[in-house]
Design a protein around this motif. Structure first.
Motif, PDB file in Angstrom:
ATOM      1  N   SER A   1      -0.452 -19.028  20.721  1.00  0.00           N
ATOM      2  CA  SER A   1      -0.341 -18.764  19.678  1.00  0.00           C
ATOM      3  C   SER A   1      -0.876 -17.139  19.686  1.00  0.00           C
ATOM      4  O   SER A   1      -0.738 -16.442  18.977  1.00  0.00           O
ATOM      5  N   LEU A   2      -1.498 -17.000  21.244  1.00  0.00           N
ATOM      6  CA  LEU A   2      -1.960 -14.855  21.312  1.00  0.00           C
ATOM      7  C   LEU A   2      -0.659 -14.219  20.482  1.00  0.00           C
ATOM      8  O   LEU A   2      -0.865 -13.298  20.336  1.00  0.00           O
ATOM      9  N   GLU A   3       0.895 -14.258  20.662  1.00  0.00           N
ATOM     10  CA  GLU A   3       1.274 -14.205  20.451  1.00  0.00           C
ATOM     11  C   GLU A   3       1.391 -13.273  18.986  1.00  0.00           C
ATOM     12  O   GLU A   3       2.245 -12.299  17.780  1.00  0.00           O
ATOM     13  N   ASP A   4       0.994 -13.910  17.807  1.00  0.00           N
ATOM     14  CA  ASP A   4       1.387 -14.394  16.713  1.00  0.00           C
ATOM     15  C   ASP A   4       0.470 -14.366  15.728  1.00  0.00           C
ATOM     16  O   ASP A   4       0.562 -13.870  14.309  1.00  0.00           O
ATOM     17  N   VAL A   5      -0.791 -14.324  17.038  1.00  0.00           N
ATOM     18  CA  VAL A   5      -1.830 -13.674  15.621  1.00  0.00           C
ATOM     19  C   VAL A   5      -2.923 -12.797  16.540  1.00  0.00           C
ATOM     20  O   VAL A   5      -2.600 -12.625  17.028  1.00  0.00           O
ATOM     21  N   ASP A   6      -3.937 -12.473  15.289  1.00  0.00           N
ATOM     22  CA  ASP A   6      -5.026 -11.468  16.383  1.00  0.00           C
ATOM     23  C   ASP A   6      -5.769 -12.247  16.975  1.00  0.00           C
ATOM     24  O   ASP A   6      -5.897 -11.364  18.224  1.00  0.00           O
ATOM     25  N   ALA A   7      -6.168 -12.608  17.339  1.00  0.00           N
ATOM     26  CA  ALA A   7      -7.266 -14.003  18.320  1.00  0.00           C
ATOM     27  C   ALA A   7      -7.545 -15.258  17.617  1.00  0.00           C
ATOM     28  O   ALA A   7      -6.632 -15.765  17.312  1.00  0.00           O
ATOM     29  N   ALA A   8      -7.792 -15.335  19.241  1.00  0.00           N
ATOM     30  CA  ALA A   8      -7.284 -17.486  19.412  1.00  0.00           C
ATOM     31  C   ALA A   8      -8.877 -17.781  19.876  1.00  0.00           C
ATOM     32  O   ALA A   8      -9.109 -17.109  20.934  1.00  0.00           O
ATOM     33  N   VAL A   9      -9.416 -18.578  19.299  1.00  0.00           N
ATOM     34  CA  VAL A   9     -10.490 -19.366  20.320  1.00  0.00           C
ATOM     35  C   VAL A   9     -10.610 -20.726  21.215  1.00  0.00           C
ATOM     36  O   VAL A   9      -9.638 -21.150  20.414  1.00  0.00           O
TER      37      VAL A   9
ATOM     38  N   GLY B   1     -14.250 -19.614  25.154  1.00  0.00           N
ATOM     39  CA  GLY B   1     -13.464 -17.930  24.919  1.00  0.00           C
ATOM     40  C   GLY B   1     -12.869 -17.265  23.583  1.00  0.00           C
ATOM     41  O   GLY B   1     -11.622 -18.259  23.062  1.00  0.00           O
ATOM     42  N   LEU B   2     -12.713 -15.842  22.768  1.00  0.00           N
ATOM     43  CA  LEU B   2     -12.122 -15.716  22.131  1.00  0.00           C
ATOM     44  C   LEU B   2     -11.003 -15.187  22.591  1.00  0.00           C
ATOM     45  O   LEU B   2     -11.939 -13.641  23.536  1.00  0.00           O
ATOM     46  N   TYR B   3     -10.318 -14.525  22.547  1.00  0.00           N
ATOM     47  CA  TYR B   3      -8.687 -13.984  23.204  1.00  0.00           C
ATOM     48  C   TYR B   3      -7.895 -13.215  22.231  1.00  0.00           C
ATOM     49  O   TYR B   3      -7.802 -13.574  21.244  1.00  0.00           O
ATOM     50  N   SER B   4      -7.323 -12.302  23.122  1.00  0.00           N
ATOM     51  CA  SER B   4      -6.963 -11.824  21.616  1.00  0.00           C
ATOM     52  C   SER B   4      -5.451 -10.702  22.194  1.00  0.00           C
ATOM     53  O   SER B   4      -5.940 -10.272  23.536  1.00  0.00           O
ATOM     54  N   LYS B   5      -4.378 -10.403  22.202  1.00  0.00           N
ATOM     55  CA  LYS B   5      -3.765  -9.328  22.909  1.00  0.00           C
ATOM     56  C   LYS B   5      -3.345  -8.058  22.304  1.00  0.00           C
ATOM     57  O   LYS B   5      -2.801  -7.880  22.372  1.00  0.00           O
ATOM     58  N   LYS B   6      -4.415  -8.032  21.290  1.00  0.00           N
ATOM     59  CA  LYS B   6      -3.482  -6.744  20.541  1.00  0.00           C
ATOM     60  C   LYS B   6      -5.148  -5.724  20.490  1.00  0.00           C
ATOM     61  O   LYS B   6      -4.681  -4.679  20.095  1.00  0.00           O
ATOM     62  N   ILE B   7      -6.102  -6.935  20.668  1.00  0.00           N
ATOM     63  CA  ILE B   7      -7.023  -5.683  21.007  1.00  0.00           C
ATOM     64  C   ILE B   7      -7.962  -6.110  21.719  1.00  0.00           C
ATOM     65  O   ILE B   7      -8.258  -6.857  22.555  1.00  0.00           O
ATOM     66  N   THR B   8      -9.289  -5.402  22.431  1.00  0.00           N
ATOM     67  CA  THR B   8      -9.989  -4.832  23.401  1.00  0.00           C
ATOM     68  C   THR B   8     -11.370  -5.740  23.259  1.00  0.00           C
ATOM     69  O   THR B   8     -12.251  -5.595  24.299  1.00  0.00           O
ATOM     70  N   ASP B   9     -12.523  -4.767  22.086  1.00  0.00           N
ATOM     71  CA  ASP B   9     -13.200  -5.783  22.273  1.00  0.00           C
ATOM     72  C   ASP B   9     -13.435  -6.042  20.117  1.00  0.00           C
ATOM     73  O   ASP B   9     -12.897  -5.879  19.252  1.00  0.00           O
ATOM     74  N   LEU B  10     -14.669  -6.989  20.213  1.00  0.00           N
ATOM     75  CA  LEU B  10     -14.982  -7.778  18.415  1.00  0.00           C
ATOM     76  C   LEU B  10     -14.745  -6.574  17.654  1.00  0.00           C
ATOM     77  O   LEU B  10     -14.270  -6.779  16.346  1.00  0.00           O
ATOM     78  N   GLY B  11     -14.892  -5.630  18.025  1.00  0.00           N
ATOM     79  CA  GLY B  11     -15.213  -4.497  16.679  1.00  0.00           C
ATOM     80  C   GLY B  11     -13.208  -3.753  16.002  1.00  0.00           C
ATOM     81  O   GLY B  11     -13.388  -3.511  15.374  1.00  0.00           O
ATOM     82  N   GLY B  12     -12.545  -4.396  17.196  1.00  0.00           N
ATOM     83  CA  GLY B  12     -11.589  -3.828  16.490  1.00  0.00           C
ATOM     84  C   GLY B  12     -10.504  -5.010  15.376  1.00  0.00           C
ATOM     85  O   GLY B  12      -8.928  -4.804  15.214  1.00  0.00           O
ATOM     86  N   LEU B  13     -11.371  -5.623  16.011  1.00  0.00           N
ATOM     87  CA  LEU B  13     -10.911  -6.880  14.290  1.00  0.00           C
ATOM     88  C   LEU B  13     -10.851  -7.071  13.421  1.00  0.00           C
ATOM     89  O   LEU B  13     -11.845  -6.397  12.669  1.00  0.00           O
ATOM     90  N   ALA B  14      -9.270  -6.524  12.891  1.00  0.00           N
ATOM     91  CA  ALA B  14      -9.170  -6.061  11.037  1.00  0.00           C
ATOM     92  C   ALA B  14     -10.098  -6.707   9.832  1.00  0.00           C
ATOM     93  O   ALA B  14     -10.168  -8.279  10.518  1.00  0.00           O
ATOM     94  N   ARG B  15      -9.775  -6.278   8.396  1.00  0.00           N
ATOM     95  CA  ARG B  15     -10.118  -7.346   8.002  1.00  0.00           C
ATOM     96  C   ARG B  15      -8.858  -8.321   7.460  1.00  0.00           C
ATOM     97  O   ARG B  15      -7.527  -7.278   7.513  1.00  0.00           O
ATOM     98  N   ASN B  16      -8.960  -9.078   6.829  1.00  0.00           N
ATOM     99  CA  ASN B  16      -8.316  -9.981   6.943  1.00  0.00           C
ATOM    100  C   ASN B  16      -7.135 -10.453   8.200  1.00  0.00           C
ATOM    101  O   ASN B  16      -6.608 -11.107   7.743  1.00  0.00           O
ATOM    102  N   ALA B  17      -7.963 -10.217   9.202  1.00  0.00           N
ATOM    103  CA  ALA B  17      -7.186 -10.677  10.891  1.00  0.00           C
ATOM    104  C   ALA B  17      -6.644 -12.121  10.915  1.00  0.00           C
ATOM    105  O   ALA B  17      -8.021 -13.018  10.410  1.00  0.00           O
ATOM    106  N   THR B  18      -5.757 -12.897  11.753  1.00  0.00           N
ATOM    107  CA  THR B  18      -6.070 -14.318  11.736  1.00  0.00           C
ATOM    108  C   THR B  18      -6.424 -14.761  13.048  1.00  0.00           C
ATOM    109  O   THR B  18      -6.241 -14.349  13.747  1.00  0.00           O
ATOM    110  N   VAL B  19      -7.300 -16.026  13.006  1.00  0.00           N
ATOM    111  CA  VAL B  19      -8.057 -16.094  13.865  1.00  0.00           C
ATOM    112  C   VAL B  19      -7.400 -17.605  14.484  1.00  0.00           C
ATOM    113  O   VAL B  19      -7.941 -18.212  13.386  1.00  0.00           O
ATOM    114  N   ALA B  20      -6.922 -18.289  15.345  1.00  0.00           N
ATOM    115  CA  ALA B  20      -6.750 -19.216  15.218  1.00  0.00           C
ATOM    116  C   ALA B  20      -7.711 -20.272  15.953  1.00  0.00           C
ATOM    117  O   ALA B  20      -8.523 -19.554  16.815  1.00  0.00           O
ATOM    118  N   LEU B  21      -7.738 -20.888  15.601  1.00  0.00           N
ATOM    119  CA  LEU B  21      -8.758 -21.987  16.410  1.00  0.00           C
ATOM    120  C   LEU B  21      -8.565 -23.631  16.633  1.00  0.00           C
ATOM    121  O   LEU B  21      -7.191 -23.769  15.761  1.00  0.00           O
TER     122      LEU B  21
END
Length: 287
Positions: free
Chosen positions: A203-211, A128-148
């Motif tokens: 990593s959720l504290e430091d990135v915009d989202a993480a898989v 799954g894709l998780y985030s502590k900063k956004i609540t849906d995919l539409g909130g993922l900003a340009r140049n967002a950092t995604v941990a994998l």
């Protein structure tokens, strides 16, 4: 290698002793190699390496409720990484392990020279894709950092999840071997940060989202069905976790008994009742 999803408290109890390094065993394997990979008698202890959640929980259910009836003496050895359970199985310090899917095992065998065999699928833990900063995919900003996850098969699997949800486009036919180099379109200019899988929840504290892999999401108290922005689909998914033994020892009577129990209706019902969609049974109930 995922209780009405009251799994957070159970997971917390299981992982309270885990170290942050992501590579420590939580059960000692000192002394003789009783239960190691070999064609032992059915009454000898079988040591099984497992990730704490949900694998060790499932094995604990088998040990407490089912093993005695089959004359199976089970010892569960917990690991917080995806490497040592295979290394120790190959070295003969374990008799089996239960934490991984077959694509990961195939890649591990090829890259490490181990000879381990996937015996039976048991369950799927949707990535799954998780985030502590956004609540849906539409909130993922340009140049967002995604941990994998940084291991080969789960990296490709994570990129496929992003592609399936319109965030990137992958080179045609790349399959599970995809890397960042196979991203042919990245409309949001996402920045990828590969990390060891066990570190992804932190990593959720430091990135915009993480898989995040299902077992590590559960250990961190995340509820995949509720907290994930998107989850893998179960239908046709090749990433079912299953029981693994050293090649040549698949017919060890202890391993055969455990494989039978893991495929049985009692385990299937335990998974469905306990995880309610966060972990999905993959095995057909035993006859």
């Amino acid at each position: 290698m995922r209780t009405s999803l009251g799994i957070a408290s159970a997971a917390a109890a299981l992982v309270v002793a885990l170290t942050a390094c992501g590579s420590a065993e939580t059960t000692a394997t000192t002394g003789a190699d009783t239960g190691a990979a070999g064609k032992g008698s059915a009454t000898e202890v079988l040591k099984v390496g497992a990730s704490p959640v949900p694998h060790a929980q499932i094995l604990t259910f088998v040990k407490d409720r089912l093993a005695a009836k089959e004359g199976l003496n089970l010892e569960i050895v917990e690991f917080t990484d995806y490497v040592q359970p295979n290394v120790q199985l190959d070295e003969g310090r374990l008799g089996a392990n239960f934490f991984q899917h077959k694509p990961y095992l195939d890649d591990f065998n090829a890259s490490k020279g181990t000879r381990l065999s996937f015996l039976r699928p048991v369950h799927l833990e949707p990535l799954g894709l998780y985030s502590k900063k956004i609540t849906d995919l539409g909130g993922l900003a340009r140049n967002a950092t995604v941990a994998l996850p940084n291991d080969a098969t789960n990296l490709g699997r994570a990129l496929r999840l992003l592609a399936d949800n319109g965030l990137v486009t992958l080179k045609e036919g790349v399959g599970t071997a995809a890397t960042e180099r196979d991203v042919t379109a990245n409309p949001k200019g996402l920045r990828f940060q590969p990390l060891e899988a066990a570190q992804l929840p932190r990593s959720l504290e430091d990135v915009d989202a993480a898989v995040i892999n299902g077992n590590y999401a559960l250990e961190a108290g995340l509820k995949p069905a509720e907290n994930a922005l998107v989850l893998e689909k179960a239908e046709g998914n090749p990433y079912a976790n299953g029981l693994v033994a050293a090649t040549g020892h698949e017919q060890d009577p202890r391993v055969a008994k455990l494989a039978k129990l893991l495929a049985g209706p009692e385990v299937r019902q335990f998974i469905e009742r306990t995880y309610q969609g966060a972990v999905i049974p993959a095995a057909v109930p035993a006859a």
